[in-house]
Design a protein around this motif. Structure first.
Motif, mmCIF file in Angstrom:
data_model
loop_
_atom_site.group_PDB
_atom_site.id
_atom_site.type_symbol
_atom_site.label_atom_id
_atom_site.label_comp_id
_atom_site.label_asym_id
_atom_site.label_seq_id
_atom_site.Cartn_x
_atom_site.Cartn_y
_atom_site.Cartn_z
ATOM 1 N N ASN A 129 0.802 -1.214 0.000
ATOM 2 C CA ASN A 129 0.000 0.000 0.000
ATOM 3 C C ASN A 129 0.837 1.266 0.000
ATOM 4 O O ASN A 129 0.492 2.253 -0.630
ATOM 5 N N VAL A 132 4.424 3.462 -2.946
ATOM 6 C CA VAL A 132 3.696 3.897 -4.138
ATOM 7 C C VAL A 132 4.582 3.870 -5.395
ATOM 8 O O VAL A 132 4.143 3.475 -6.468
ATOM 9 N N GLY A 136 2.742 1.131 -7.185
ATOM 10 C CA GLY A 136 1.588 1.908 -7.629
ATOM 11 C C GLY A 136 0.641 2.218 -6.479
ATOM 12 O O GLY A 136 -0.348 2.901 -6.678
ATOM 13 N N PRO A 138 -2.181 2.226 -3.445
ATOM 14 C CA PRO A 138 -3.559 1.749 -3.371
ATOM 15 C C PRO A 138 -4.305 1.777 -4.705
ATOM 16 O O PRO A 138 -5.272 1.039 -4.877
ATOM 17 N N SER A 139 -3.897 2.626 -5.643
ATOM 18 C CA SER A 139 -4.651 2.634 -6.915
ATOM 19 C C SER A 139 -4.220 1.519 -7.851
ATOM 20 O O SER A 139 -4.768 1.385 -8.937
ATOM 21 N N GLY A 140 -3.238 0.743 -7.441
ATOM 22 C CA GLY A 140 -2.949 -0.493 -8.168
ATOM 23 C C GLY A 140 -1.907 -0.376 -9.255
ATOM 24 O O GLY A 140 -1.386 0.692 -9.550
ATOM 25 N N PRO A 142 -1.351 -1.293 -13.121
ATOM 26 C CA PRO A 142 -1.945 -1.762 -14.381
ATOM 27 C C PRO A 142 -0.887 -2.211 -15.387
ATOM 28 O O PRO A 142 0.317 -2.056 -15.144
ATOM 29 N N PHE A 232 -4.053 -6.654 -13.938
ATOM 30 C CA PHE A 232 -4.076 -5.510 -13.018
ATOM 31 C C PHE A 232 -4.156 -6.047 -11.593
ATOM 32 O O PHE A 232 -4.882 -6.998 -11.338
ATOM 33 N N SER A 234 -4.257 -4.788 -7.264
ATOM 34 C CA SER A 234 -4.233 -3.719 -6.265
ATOM 35 C C SER A 234 -4.210 -4.354 -4.874
ATOM 36 O O SER A 234 -4.659 -5.482 -4.701
ATOM 37 N N ALA A 236 -5.833 -4.237 -2.229
ATOM 38 C CA ALA A 236 -7.067 -4.669 -1.564
ATOM 39 C C ALA A 236 -7.338 -6.163 -1.755
ATOM 40 O O ALA A 236 -7.983 -6.790 -0.917
#
Lengths: 321, 381
Positions: A129, A132, A136, A138-140, A142, A232, A234, A236
């Protein structure tokens, strides 16, 4: 028929059923769900090695799944490694990590082991998380490529179905063999009583770490497959909730049963799809069903299945008398 | 005799139903929707689902689109990327929808994009992440305002009021990290220096540690980027620590709920917001005002609470689809090209103008700056 023959025959029947399944759902989204049933079965089989065979709980298995997915994802999406090579590196490095943390963690028992693995899972989740720049955040992440063999790319549901189920069936076969081997018996001895196992000459400490590592490697493979199928990822998807869901799959399916792991994974993945007819109440029905299964089938679905078969054959025998 | 007459009548009735049925009711236009109705982002998914259903019912009551009813099929993603992908596959393969609106959050949307791009089904996302439409993807549009626009709004105000040293306090989820990225990236262009860059967890209940750190830095303002309830805690902690510098929030908390959560500590806080929050304060020359007031009124009537800008994203998505289908029919390809041609569409989130280079369609005018005064929102000049 001997037990070993029955085992092989059962497995072949199961494999055949899996392999022809796509023909019934060719144009349906169910095929897509069955791809995820494959991934979840692979994970449940991996956790079953640890939880069902050796009786060691892990509330952090989503972390190994996530490590596999993220190592594969970052190496291929950001640094354009070959996906197969990335998958291999993901599996090996996750295995090494599990081996290293396995020694201190597996000294713990019961609730303490649950706490330690829980902590490990949460730490890994936070790393996914917060880093970054790398993952990437929390927005994952791609843009992960599909796996491919030469020109042949695994880019649709039917191809991915066979790819993933090839791995899943292999893992199930290995698990079945392991169960009947000397190591399998040693693991079950640990499950029943660690002291007794040690007295009988089982190297409890090493064996626990080995099975933990093996379980982590299979989970990492599942993670890589997931990343390349979804393209993709993320954080979560790799949180505490998913760890619990995995434990639920193994327990609902039946501790120690390889086919049970499949049943648990299939039920937990497919059930929400069929419960959509209940609209907003689907979660309540889902919870109720889980409670009912545990209450009336303490051995899980696999246990319940076996009891039902036994009763059936007994009543038939009585009828014959 | 009696029996055969009865049979004849019955046959006649059956034939009438069989022949007349299809002529009266043209097949419905199928629209799919993916919202995170449950899970951590339910505060987005619920109003979105309600709004989409409300709009669909309204369209049907007033005769449908070109005489065809709208059938809205909603699936819950639970904020989980895997479930979102499964649901998207179901909408495309089994329900055979013409277009999809949602998902509610950036993560779900990013996961669904490969699926819709491959299948060639237009998607109008209700999530804010800038990555969704940059770079432009052929089949993907969005109605939620980009975070970058909200950031520009705040920075513009700061530049005008000579605030040039700011501290950031952002939540560590996709909303916060996307906001932080924009805050850091745009700072230089507005001559703003970020002298402290702190984060907090989505479930944290105390931010005193981060705020104490910020107090020591000499920042002239704090910008907090998050969704409820975190920012309300930040507001209360700021008040408790006696920090006197202005506090800015994001559009993530622009609803009445925030004032309820933060209580007195909300006084004086400023934030960029969609116009829906302050619809009644807008000058009557405002082009959006009429739709905004109608949306708020309808939502209140049906659901008993105030419609917010999250639900507005779904309103915009549904109405954009309606406009596109009215013009070019409901084949996915036609919807896509019609959407791309929509200009000056006055929605809840702002005035949308799409083009082949821009699938987000909004400018920073989509935001106004508002402030909390006496437990109410007021427009800032």
């Amino acid at each position: 028929m001997t037990e070993a023959k029955r085992d092989i025959l059962g497995f072949l029947l199961f494999a055949a059923a899996v392999l022809i399944a796509p023909f019934f759902f060719a144009d349906s989204y169910i095929l897509n769900v069955l791809v995820f049933v494959g991934i979840n079965t692979l994970l449940a089989v991996a956790l079953n090695l640890l939880l069902g065979f050796a009786g060691q709980i892990s509330l952090g298995h989503a972390a190994f799944f996530g490590l596999g997915a993220y190592i594969s994802g970052v190496m291929t999406a950001a640094h354009s490694f070959d996906p197969w090579l990335a998958m291999l590196i993901a599996a090996v490095s996750t295995g090494v990590a599990a081996f290293i943390i396995g020694f201190p963690i597996l000294k713990l028992k019961g609730h303490y082991l649950a706490m330690a693995t829980l902590g490990f899972g949460i730490i890994v989740y936070i790393v996914f998380n917060e880093t970054v720049d790398l993952t990437g955040g929390p927005s994952g992440l791609p843009g992960i490529p599909n796996l491919s063999l030469g020109e042949f790319s695994f880019d649709n549901d039917i191809k991915n179905f066979y790819l993933i189920w090839a791995f899943t069936l292999l893992a199930m076969r290995i698990s079945l063999n392991l169960y009947r081997s000397r190591i399998g018996r040693a693991l079950r001895a640990i499950h029943d009583s660690e002291v007794a196992a040690r007295v009988a000459g089982v190297n409890v400490k090493n064996l626990k770490v080995q099975i933990f590592t093996m379980s982590a490697v299979i989970s990492a493979l599942a993670g890589s497959l997931y990343a390349h199928t979804m393209t993709f990822i993320s954080p979560a998807s790799f949180g505490f909730n998913f760890s619990v869901e995995l434990v639920t799959m193994v327990i609902i399916g039946g501790l120690g049963s390889v086919y049970g792991s499949f049943m648990g994974a299939a039920i937990l993945t497919l059930l929400p799809e069929f419960l959509r007819i209940f609209h907003d109440y689907d979660i309540i029905v889902y919870g109720l069903l889980l409670i009912l299964i545990i209450m009336f089938m303490p051995g899980g679905l696999a246990g319940g299945f076996r009891t039902a078969l036994e009763r059936l054959s007994r009543s038939r025998k009585q009828g014959a008398d | 005799m009696k029996k055969s007459i009865f049979l004849c009548l019955f046959m006649l009735a059956v034939m009438m139903v069989l022949t007349a049925g299809p002529a009266v009711a043209a097949p419905p236009v199928k629209i799919g929707a993916l919202f995170s109705v449950t899970g951590p982002a339910s505060f987005l998914g619920e109003p979105e689902r309600n709004t989409a259903q409300m709009v669909a019912d309204d369209i049907n009551r007033s005769g449908g689109i070109n005489g065809r009813k709208v059938q809205l099929i909603v699936y819950d993603t639970q904020g989980d990327a895997t479930k979102a992908v499964q649901a998207a596959n179901r909408l495309i393969k089994d329900d055979k929808v013409s277009a999809i609106i949602g998902p509610s959050i950036t993560g779900d949307t990013m996961a669904v994009i490969p699926v819709v791009e491959k299948a060639g089904i237009p998607l109008i996302s209700c999530a804010a992440g800038i990555k969704i439409t940059e770079p432009v993807k052929k089949w993907v549009f969005k109605t939620a305002q980009n975070d970058s626009l909200a950031v520009s709004r705040i920075y513009e105000y700061m530049q005008k009021n000579r605030i040039n040293k700011v501290a950031l306090l952002t939540v560590s989820d996709s909303f916060g990290s996307s906001g932080r990225e924009q805050l850091v990236m745009q700072a230089k262009a507005f001559g703003i220096q970020i002298i402290s860059n702190e984060t907090y967890g989505p479930k944290d209940t105390d931010m005193t540690a981060q705020l104490t750190k910020i107090r020591g830095t000499g920042a002239q303002a704090i910008i907090c980027w998050g969704t409820n309830p975190g920012p309300a805690v930040v507001a209360r902690n700021t008040r408790q620590l006696g920090l006197k510098i202005p506090l800015f929030m994001s559009h993530g908390v622009s609803s009445r709920k925030f004032i309820e959560l933060a209580g007195n500590a909300a006084e004086g806080i400023s934030l960029p917001s969609g116009r829906v929050l302050v619809a009644n304060l807008l000058p009557s020359s405002d082009r959006q005002k009429k739709n905004l007031l109608k949306y708020k009124r309808d939502y209140m009537k049906r659901f008993g609470t105030e419609g917010d800008h999250f639900g507005g994203h779904a309103w915009d998505a549904m109405m954009l689809l309606k406009t596109a289908i009215e013009k070019g029919g409901d084949s996915p390809a036609a919807i896509r090209s019609q959407l791309e041609g929509i200009r000056n569409f006055s929605g809840i989130g702002g005035i949308f103008s799409f083009s082949p280079q821009d699938h987000a369609g909004l400018t920073k005018d989509a935001f106004v700056l508002v402030q909390v005064k006496k437990k109410n929102w007021v427009l800032m000049k």
